[in-house]
Design an enzyme around this catalytic site. Sequence first.
Site, PDB file in Angstrom:
ATOM      1  N   GLY A   1       0.839  -1.196   0.000  1.00 49.40           N
ATOM      2  CA  GLY A   1       0.000   0.000   0.000  1.00 49.40           C
ATOM      3  C   GLY A   1       0.872   1.243   0.000  1.00 49.40           C
ATOM      4  O   GLY A   1       1.990   1.222   0.517  1.00 49.40           O
TER       5      GLY A   1
ATOM      6  N   CYS B   1       5.763   0.076   7.188  1.00 53.57           N
ATOM      7  CA  CYS B   1       5.383   1.263   6.419  1.00 53.57           C
ATOM      8  C   CYS B   1       6.588   1.700   5.597  1.00 53.57           C
ATOM      9  O   CYS B   1       7.702   1.763   6.123  1.00 53.57           O
ATOM     10  CB  CYS B   1       4.969   2.375   7.382  1.00 53.57           C
ATOM     11  SG  CYS B   1       4.526   3.912   6.551  1.00 53.57           S
ATOM     12  N   LEU B   2       6.362   1.994   4.311  1.00 52.53           N
ATOM     13  CA  LEU B   2       7.486   2.403   3.456  1.00 52.53           C
ATOM     14  C   LEU B   2       8.126   3.708   3.923  1.00 52.53           C
ATOM     15  O   LEU B   2       9.273   3.987   3.581  1.00 52.53           O
ATOM     16  CB  LEU B   2       7.020   2.521   1.995  1.00 52.53           C
ATOM     17  CG  LEU B   2       6.656   1.198   1.305  1.00 52.53           C
ATOM     18  CD1 LEU B   2       6.055   1.463  -0.073  1.00 52.53           C
ATOM     19  CD2 LEU B   2       7.866   0.277   1.179  1.00 52.53           C
TER      20      LEU B   2
ATOM     21  N   GLU C   1      -3.553   2.980   5.171  1.00 55.00           N
ATOM     22  CA  GLU C   1      -3.410   3.957   4.079  1.00 55.00           C
ATOM     23  C   GLU C   1      -4.399   5.121   4.213  1.00 55.00           C
ATOM     24  O   GLU C   1      -4.053   6.264   3.901  1.00 55.00           O
ATOM     25  CB  GLU C   1      -3.555   3.272   2.718  1.00 55.00           C
ATOM     26  CG  GLU C   1      -2.567   2.137   2.446  1.00 55.00           C
ATOM     27  CD  GLU C   1      -1.112   2.499   2.676  1.00 55.00           C
ATOM     28  OE1 GLU C   1      -0.732   3.674   2.494  1.00 55.00           O
ATOM     29  OE2 GLU C   1      -0.340   1.601   3.064  1.00 55.00           O
TER      30      GLU C   1
ATOM     31  N   HIS D   1      -2.958   7.525   6.426  1.00 57.99           N
ATOM     32  CA  HIS D   1      -1.973   8.393   5.758  1.00 57.99           C
ATOM     33  C   HIS D   1      -2.648   9.606   5.099  1.00 57.99           C
ATOM     34  O   HIS D   1      -2.133  10.717   5.200  1.00 57.99           O
ATOM     35  CB  HIS D   1      -1.198   7.636   4.674  1.00 57.99           C
ATOM     36  CG  HIS D   1       0.012   6.913   5.173  1.00 57.99           C
ATOM     37  ND1 HIS D   1       1.033   7.538   5.866  1.00 57.99           N
ATOM     38  CD2 HIS D   1       0.388   5.616   5.062  1.00 57.99           C
ATOM     39  CE1 HIS D   1       1.969   6.646   6.159  1.00 57.99           C
ATOM     40  NE2 HIS D   1       1.597   5.473   5.691  1.00 57.99           N
TER      41      HIS D   1
HETATM   42 ZN   LIG Z   1       2.501   3.664   5.791  1.00 61.43          ZN
END
Ligand SMILES: [Zn+2]
Length: 169
Positions: free
Chosen positions: A45, A92-93, A135, A138
């Site tokens: 995601g 999380c990226l 997401e 975010h």
């Molecule tokens: Zn994230």
Amino acid sequence: MILTIVKYPDPVLARPGEPITEFNAELRKLVADMFETMYDGQGIGLAAPQVGVSKRLLVIDLSVGKVPEDKLVLINPEIISTQGKLYEEEGCLSFPDIREKVQRHAKVRIRAQDEYGKWFEMDGEDVLSRCFQHEIDHVDGMQFIFRMSALKRDLVLRKIRKLIRNGEW
Ligand SMILES: [Zn+2]
């Protein structure tokens, strides 16, 4: 085109995204670039604020590019109902190599627009439910460390500060 993923503590990650009103070619290019960027990072995601774009847009693909039907684009998304609880590890990226357990709803129903502006509703459970919530957080300017217990969050923040000091973040 692979975009740069911004990391904590970039302020764009803490800002609620602007609603999207124009469903044009520029938007669809951003969606395509976000998928490419997410696959490059081996994520499932990615939300627009994570590529420095403060908008209410996110992409999900639980198959990480293997199953075309798994590609989901959620624009101006909202959670309309929730059910049950989950407590599982998330990553999380924007927080490379950080994995911690986070409290989530076991099932959620979401409402969103696709890249052509068409509204749809969808149910998610387990991993997809967690991904929707992570997401959508975010695009609301919410980061997963603030869903952790205070104790875990402090440990994670201490680790990140050390990595920043050592130039490893
Ligand atoms: Zn994230």
